[in-house]
Design a protein around this motif. Sequence first.
Motif, PDB file in Angstrom:
ATOM      1  N   GLY A   1      79.017  61.818  91.089  1.00  0.00           N
ATOM      2  CA  GLY A   1      78.198  60.446  91.128  1.00  0.00           C
ATOM      3  C   GLY A   1      78.833  59.454  90.290  1.00  0.00           C
ATOM      4  O   GLY A   1      80.086  59.486  89.887  1.00  0.00           O
ATOM      5  N   TRP A   2      78.252  58.184  90.328  1.00  0.00           N
ATOM      6  CA  TRP A   2      78.675  57.016  89.629  1.00  0.00           C
ATOM      7  C   TRP A   2      78.963  57.258  88.326  1.00  0.00           C
ATOM      8  O   TRP A   2      79.964  56.881  87.479  1.00  0.00           O
ATOM      9  N   SER A   3      78.290  58.251  87.560  1.00  0.00           N
ATOM     10  CA  SER A   3      78.479  58.419  86.069  1.00  0.00           C
ATOM     11  C   SER A   3      79.462  59.439  85.848  1.00  0.00           C
ATOM     12  O   SER A   3      79.762  59.737  84.619  1.00  0.00           O
ATOM     13  N   SER A   4      79.886  60.278  86.673  1.00  0.00           N
ATOM     14  CA  SER A   4      80.769  61.298  86.765  1.00  0.00           C
ATOM     15  C   SER A   4      80.066  62.616  86.005  1.00  0.00           C
ATOM     16  O   SER A   4      80.585  63.540  86.154  1.00  0.00           O
ATOM     17  N   SER A   5      78.834  62.549  85.644  1.00  0.00           N
ATOM     18  CA  SER A   5      78.099  63.681  85.089  1.00  0.00           C
ATOM     19  C   SER A   5      77.588  64.521  86.085  1.00  0.00           C
ATOM     20  O   SER A   5      77.071  65.306  86.104  1.00  0.00           O
ATOM     21  N   SER A   6      77.172  63.711  87.148  1.00  0.00           N
ATOM     22  CA  SER A   6      76.741  64.225  88.397  1.00  0.00           C
ATOM     23  C   SER A   6      77.745  64.638  89.250  1.00  0.00           C
ATOM     24  O   SER A   6      78.455  64.038  90.027  1.00  0.00           O
ATOM     25  N   LYS A   7      78.047  66.248  89.505  1.00  0.00           N
ATOM     26  CA  LYS A   7      78.670  66.680  90.246  1.00  0.00           C
ATOM     27  C   LYS A   7      77.775  67.837  91.090  1.00  0.00           C
ATOM     28  O   LYS A   7      77.057  68.630  90.329  1.00  0.00           O
TER      29      LYS A   7
END
Length: 121
Positions: A51-57
């Motif tokens: 995701g955009w925040s890189s925390s969502s994978k």
Amino acid sequence: VQLQASGGGLVQAGGSLRLSCAASGRPVSSYAMGWFRQAPGKEREFVAYIGWSSSSKHYADSVKGRFAISRDIAENTVDLQMNSLKPEDTAVYYCAASMALTVSQKSYPYWGRGTQVTVSS
């Protein structure tokens, strides 16, 4: 945005490869980014997204624990680290960009050319 995947090759089972998706025209931080693959004679399938925040994978069950997706803002790339590769991972790998965080490839309007990954037994 234009996307270009690279890093594929031939590797023995149990080995590792790192794929990179380079973006031009827009920053990768503007999109949710996904990796998909298509094996010979099979339909293209989802592998992973970030995701955009890189925390969502999110990962396909078949690669969970072996593959890792990451985003490099400075390099404007999205990478896929592939470890413990298996012959069934053999496929053409594609990166794609979307405005939605989804496993559905229909929601990804931007695609790069694929890169071939071949895993020998």
